[in-house]
Design an enzyme around this catalytic site. Structure first.
Site, short mmCIF file in Angstrom:
data_model
loop_
_atom_site.label_atom_id
_atom_site.label_comp_id
_atom_site.label_asym_id
_atom_site.label_seq_id
_atom_site.Cartn_x
_atom_site.Cartn_y
_atom_site.Cartn_z
N TYR A 23 0.84 -1.19 0.00
CA TYR A 23 0.00 0.00 0.00
C TYR A 23 0.88 1.25 0.00
O TYR A 23 0.61 2.22 -0.70
CB TYR A 23 -0.91 0.02 1.22
CG TYR A 23 -1.97 -1.05 1.21
CD1 TYR A 23 -3.12 -0.92 0.44
CD2 TYR A 23 -1.83 -2.20 1.97
CE1 TYR A 23 -4.10 -1.90 0.42
CE2 TYR A 23 -2.81 -3.19 1.96
CZ TYR A 23 -3.94 -3.03 1.19
OH TYR A 23 -4.90 -4.00 1.17
N ASN A 32 1.99 10.43 -3.12
CA ASN A 32 1.83 10.78 -1.70
C ASN A 32 2.24 9.59 -0.83
O ASN A 32 1.41 8.76 -0.49
CB ASN A 32 0.38 11.18 -1.40
CG ASN A 32 0.22 11.75 -0.02
OD1 ASN A 32 1.10 11.61 0.83
ND2 ASN A 32 -0.90 12.39 0.22
N ARG A 37 -3.04 4.39 3.82
CA ARG A 37 -4.41 4.09 4.26
C ARG A 37 -5.44 4.53 3.23
O ARG A 37 -6.47 3.88 3.04
CB ARG A 37 -4.69 4.73 5.61
CG ARG A 37 -3.90 4.05 6.74
CD ARG A 37 -4.13 4.73 8.05
NE ARG A 37 -5.54 4.70 8.39
CZ ARG A 37 -6.02 4.37 9.57
NH1 ARG A 37 -5.20 4.06 10.54
NH2 ARG A 37 -7.29 4.37 9.80
N CYS A 53 -6.92 -5.89 -7.02
CA CYS A 53 -6.69 -5.43 -5.64
C CYS A 53 -5.87 -6.42 -4.81
O CYS A 53 -5.15 -6.03 -3.90
CB CYS A 53 -8.02 -5.19 -4.94
SG CYS A 53 -9.04 -3.99 -5.74
N SER A 59 2.87 -3.97 4.30
CA SER A 59 4.34 -3.96 4.32
C SER A 59 4.93 -5.23 4.92
O SER A 59 6.05 -5.61 4.58
CB SER A 59 4.84 -2.75 5.12
OG SER A 59 4.51 -1.56 4.44
#
Length: 79
Positions: A23, A32, A37, A53, A59
């Site tokens: 992510y 960014n 999140r 997805c 991580s």
């Protein structure tokens, strides 16, 4: 100009079969690095089958919260 959500979807769509991204890596590539999140929220609301997805992971290598229904939920209508 593309929105952050559009950038995230484009990045995830390009993840090759057999590969994954975190992510955080998707967020960084979208511009960014602190928005991991937000990437999760975008993936959670995705119902486009062309966006894999399941190739976006935490991580630590786990699949956090990946629960996509087989089809988009429908609104219940009262008679």
């Amino acid at each position: 100009m593309k929105t952050f959500s559009d950038k995230v979807r484009d990045i995830v769509r390009k993840i090759p079969k057999g590969k994954t991204m975190t992510y955080k890596a998707v967020a960084a590539k979208a511009g960014n690095p602190k928005a991991a999140r937000a990437v999760g929220a975008i993936m959670r609301t995705n119902y486009d089958p062309s966006i894999p997805c399941h190739r976006v992971i935490a991580s630590d290598g786990s699949m956090r919260g990946y629960v996509r229904p087989r089809r988009r939920p429908t609104q219940h209508r009262s008679a």
